[in-house]
Design an enzyme around this catalytic site. Structure first.
Site, PDB file in Angstrom:
ATOM      1  N   CYS A  34      -2.455  -1.106   3.755  1.00  0.00           N
ATOM      2  CA  CYS A  34      -3.114   0.022   4.420  1.00  0.00           C
ATOM      3  C   CYS A  34      -2.454   0.418   5.728  1.00  0.00           C
ATOM      4  CB  CYS A  34      -4.600  -0.265   4.618  1.00  0.00           C
ATOM      5  SG  CYS A  34      -4.967  -1.628   5.764  1.00  0.00           S
ATOM      6  N   HIS A  85      -8.902  -2.766   8.076  1.00  0.00           N
ATOM      7  CA  HIS A  85      -8.546  -1.742   7.089  1.00  0.00           C
ATOM      8  C   HIS A  85      -8.478  -0.405   7.813  1.00  0.00           C
ATOM      9  CE1 HIS A  85      -7.869  -0.192   3.111  1.00  0.00           C
ATOM     10  NE2 HIS A  85      -8.790   0.738   3.295  1.00  0.00           N
ATOM     11  N   HIS A  97      -5.860   6.112   1.628  1.00  0.00           N
ATOM     12  CA  HIS A  97      -5.615   4.745   2.091  1.00  0.00           C
ATOM     13  C   HIS A  97      -4.997   3.930   0.970  1.00  0.00           C
ATOM     14  CE1 HIS A  97      -9.343   2.812   0.201  1.00  0.00           C
ATOM     15  NE2 HIS A  97      -9.427   4.101  -0.093  1.00  0.00           N
TER      16      HIS A  97
END
Length: 168
Positions: A34, A85, A97
């Site tokens: 990510c 994240h 993402h």
């Protein structure tokens, strides 16, 4: 208009990464995680970001959840107490993402309970101008919220140096 290339650039760059395989620790088109995804997209737009979501969280200007615009970075606590994240807000409640669950870069709806519960903040960067995304042409993945968006356990064992000891 000076910022015009960045406007269309954001959409073009983000869409070029869709379906890129997810790979923890990966940093290239053959597989990335990510934070590498956000780092690479922003690098392609001439904005330098640090490597990890945890580090990226300390850069940019804070944005209220109700004032999001495309190009903002969204941060979540998934497998750790710190930001673990990150994704790029696209507008209309969607983000791009690199997803562990989908095994690739995808567009997800941030109104899903999984993301709503774990959202910890958003950041905006000068030079990223909002862009319009045509969601009728983008596949939006509705991920199973029962399965956590986690990194391999080894990632938790690799804390970053204390940022307070960094020279400003």
């Amino acid at each position: 208009v000076q910022n015009e290339p960045l406007v269309s650039g954001l959409r073009i760059v983000v869409e070029s990464y869709l379906e890129t395989p997810y790979r923890f620790g990966g940093t290239g088109r053959d597989g990335l995680d990510c934070s590498a995804f956000t780092q690479q997209v922003f690098r392609d737009l001439d904005i330098v970001l640090p490597r990890s979501a945890r580090e990226q969280y300390w850069y940019g200007d804070e944005v209220d959840r109700n004032d999001l615009r495309s190009g903002d970075l969204l941060f979540f606590r998934t497998y750790a107490l710190y930001p673990s994240h990150v994704g790029i807000y696209l507008g209309e409640g969607k983000m791009a993402h690199a997803s562990v669950r989908s095994h690739q870069v995808v567009v997800s709806d941030i109104s899903q309970p999984y993301y709503r519960k774990r959202f910890i903040g958003a950041k905006r960067f000068a030079g990223i101008v909002p862009d319009r995304f045509d969601f009728s042409t983008l596949k939006v993945v509705i991920e199973d919220s029962s399965e956590p968006e986690t990194e391999p356990a080894a990632a938790v064992l690799l804390p970053l140096p204390d940022s307070s000891s960094k020279d400003q």
